[in-house]
Scaffold this motif. Structure first.
Motif, short mmCIF file in Angstrom:
data_model
loop_
_atom_site.label_atom_id
_atom_site.label_comp_id
_atom_site.label_asym_id
_atom_site.label_seq_id
_atom_site.Cartn_x
_atom_site.Cartn_y
_atom_site.Cartn_z
N ILE A 1 -0.73 19.04 -4.39
CA ILE A 1 0.09 17.36 -5.87
C ILE A 1 0.41 16.28 -5.83
CG2 ILE A 1 2.66 17.09 -7.78
CD1 ILE A 1 2.96 19.54 -6.45
N ASN A 2 -0.43 16.15 -4.31
CA ASN A 2 -0.46 14.56 -4.38
C ASN A 2 -2.02 13.92 -4.29
OD1 ASN A 2 0.08 12.27 -0.97
ND2 ASN A 2 -0.22 11.58 -3.34
N ALA A 3 -2.83 14.51 -4.19
CA ALA A 3 -3.87 14.14 -4.18
C ALA A 3 -4.62 14.91 -5.94
CB ALA A 3 -5.58 15.55 -3.13
N LEU A 4 -4.30 15.59 -5.99
CA LEU A 4 -4.40 15.24 -7.74
C LEU A 4 -3.57 13.97 -9.23
CD1 LEU A 4 -2.99 19.29 -9.01
CD2 LEU A 4 -5.79 18.00 -8.28
N ALA A 5 -2.80 13.20 -7.46
CA ALA A 5 -1.98 12.70 -8.82
C ALA A 5 -2.76 11.38 -8.50
CB ALA A 5 -0.57 12.10 -7.38
N LYS B 1 6.05 9.90 -3.48
CA LYS B 1 5.02 9.40 -3.20
C LYS B 1 3.88 9.89 -4.05
CE LYS B 1 1.55 9.23 0.95
NZ LYS B 1 0.31 9.39 0.00
N SER B 2 3.67 10.40 -4.43
CA SER B 2 2.81 11.05 -5.20
C SER B 2 2.57 10.27 -6.78
CB SER B 2 2.83 12.89 -5.34
OG SER B 2 2.29 12.83 -4.78
N ILE B 3 3.86 9.85 -6.94
CA ILE B 3 3.63 8.67 -8.39
C ILE B 3 3.49 8.16 -8.27
CG2 ILE B 3 5.74 8.41 -9.89
CD1 ILE B 3 6.99 10.30 -9.68
N MET B 4 3.83 6.76 -6.14
CA MET B 4 3.59 5.57 -6.09
C MET B 4 2.21 5.71 -6.18
SD MET B 4 6.84 5.12 -3.11
CE MET B 4 5.64 3.79 -3.05
N ASP B 5 1.45 6.42 -5.67
CA ASP B 5 0.36 6.62 -5.25
C ASP B 5 -0.90 6.86 -6.35
OD1 ASP B 5 0.88 6.78 -2.65
OD2 ASP B 5 -0.03 9.17 -2.21
N GLY B 6 -0.38 7.77 -7.52
CA GLY B 6 -1.22 7.78 -8.52
C GLY B 6 -1.35 6.13 -9.63
N PHE B 7 -0.39 5.06 -9.45
CA PHE B 7 -0.33 4.41 -10.20
C PHE B 7 -1.31 3.47 -9.80
CE2 PHE B 7 3.61 5.24 -12.39
CZ PHE B 7 3.26 5.50 -13.61
N MET B 8 -1.18 3.46 -8.04
CA MET B 8 -1.90 2.68 -7.75
C MET B 8 -3.39 3.58 -7.41
SD MET B 8 -0.33 0.17 -5.81
CE MET B 8 -1.46 -0.51 -4.25
N ALA B 9 -3.48 4.50 -7.53
CA ALA B 9 -4.79 4.69 -7.82
C ALA B 9 -5.70 4.19 -9.16
CB ALA B 9 -5.16 6.47 -7.70
N ILE B 10 -4.87 3.93 -10.31
CA ILE B 10 -5.48 3.28 -11.47
C ILE B 10 -5.44 1.47 -11.00
CG2 ILE B 10 -3.75 2.33 -13.36
CD1 ILE B 10 -2.35 4.45 -13.65
N VAL B 11 -4.82 1.20 -10.77
CA VAL B 11 -5.52 -0.51 -9.66
C VAL B 11 -6.72 -0.69 -8.94
CG1 VAL B 11 -5.09 -2.61 -8.82
CG2 VAL B 11 -3.02 -1.01 -9.86
N PHE B 12 -6.57 0.18 -7.62
CA PHE B 12 -7.48 0.14 -6.77
C PHE B 12 -9.25 1.05 -7.35
CE2 PHE B 12 -6.84 -0.03 -2.39
CZ PHE B 12 -5.36 -1.00 -2.59
N VAL C 1 -9.65 13.53 -0.42
CA VAL C 1 -10.04 14.24 1.04
C VAL C 1 -9.46 14.17 2.47
CG1 VAL C 1 -12.04 14.59 2.88
CG2 VAL C 1 -12.12 14.60 0.01
N THR C 2 -9.42 12.27 2.71
CA THR C 2 -8.15 12.05 3.53
C THR C 2 -6.78 13.00 3.82
OG1 THR C 2 -9.69 10.28 3.04
CG2 THR C 2 -8.25 10.11 5.02
N ILE C 3 -6.37 12.11 2.34
CA ILE C 3 -5.26 12.62 2.13
C ILE C 3 -4.86 13.99 2.18
CG2 ILE C 3 -3.36 13.44 0.22
CD1 ILE C 3 -4.25 10.69 -1.48
N LEU C 4 -5.52 15.28 1.65
CA LEU C 4 -5.81 16.70 2.27
C LEU C 4 -5.65 16.93 3.81
CD1 LEU C 4 -8.34 17.85 -0.56
CD2 LEU C 4 -5.33 18.31 -0.40
N VAL C 5 -6.40 16.49 4.06
CA VAL C 5 -6.32 16.00 5.96
C VAL C 5 -5.64 15.60 6.83
CG1 VAL C 5 -8.58 15.73 7.55
CG2 VAL C 5 -9.57 16.79 5.87
N TYR C 6 -5.31 14.61 5.98
CA TYR C 6 -4.14 14.12 7.16
C TYR C 6 -2.34 14.72 6.79
CZ TYR C 6 -1.61 10.23 8.73
OH TYR C 6 -0.84 9.64 9.38
#
Length: 227
Positions: free
Chosen positions: A6-10, A130-141, A154-159
């Protein structure tokens, strides 16, 4: 692993939104986006770093980790892979987006503690937040760096997958101080990253990644000192 997926999808959804936004912003607005993300990353890093159990242990983790990463040329190798994935044009930007996003999404305590809780007791709440936070930061990045941010999944899934699957064994081994040391060291790496985003000083943050693994070790050794 459900929470990590779910985190990766976000992050993928956020990246897609950021790419759409990127097409409609001028260079001046891109500067605003970079500055905003740099300030937020700096604050997040400082908050995490201030929770360090020992500054001396964190210092030695960074020093030793930096020496190892420099000798192995970790950042250069990661960027080289990113450049090949991104193609000749824009490959450097793709690699930078992948590296910086991976650092941002995977160096916090929420990655470690959340993944361990999901794997051991089935509590997904922390990873979902964390998924919600990462999703919004992904927009900015993504608005700043482009599609390379998507590769950070890929890093998220492995780590995070590593801590989820082995959480029951790692949690007692690392201990609360070890996890706190990893989180605080991750915060220091985010400070390094923020300095680059703010165009203050470019630091090869990727070369310091071994410090994350060394932080629990140096913290454990520090606990034996008669202080």
């Amino acid at each position: 692993m459900i929470a990590t997926v779910i985190n990766a999808l976000a992050v993928l959804v956020g990246t897609a939104a950021g790419l759409l936004l990127r097409k409609n912003i001028s260079p001046s607005f891109k500067t605003i986006v970079m500055t905003s993300s740099g300030v937020v990353t700096l604050v997040l890093g400082l908050q995490m770093a201030f929770e360090m159990p020992s500054a001396i242990a964190a210092l030695f983790a960074l020093l030793l980790g930096g020496f190892i990463g420099h000798a192995l040329r970790i950042e250069d190798r990661v960027l080289s892979i990113g450049q090949r994935l991104g193609g000749r044009e824009g490959g450097g930007e793709f690699a930078k987006g992948f590296l910086d996003a991976s650092l941002l999404f995977c160096t916090g305590s929420m990655s470690i503690v959340g993944a361990i809780e999901a794997g051991t007791v089935g509590d997904y709440e922390l990873i979902l937040i964390k998924s919600i936070m990462d999703g919004f930061m992904a927009i900015v990045f993504a608005a700043s760096y482009g599609k390379g941010v998507a590769a950070s999944v890929v890093t998220i899934l492995v780590y995070q997958g590593f801590f989820t699957l082995l959480g029951g064994w790692l949690e007692p081994v690392l201990g609360s101080d070890g996890i706190a040391a990893m989180s605080a060291t991750g915060g220091l790496l985010l400070v390094f990253l923020a300095l680059g985003l703010l165009d203050i000083r470019h630091i090869q943050t990727g070369n310091f990644l071994p410090a994350l693994a060394l932080a629990p070790v140096t913290q454990h050794l520090y606990s034996f000192l008669p202080l």
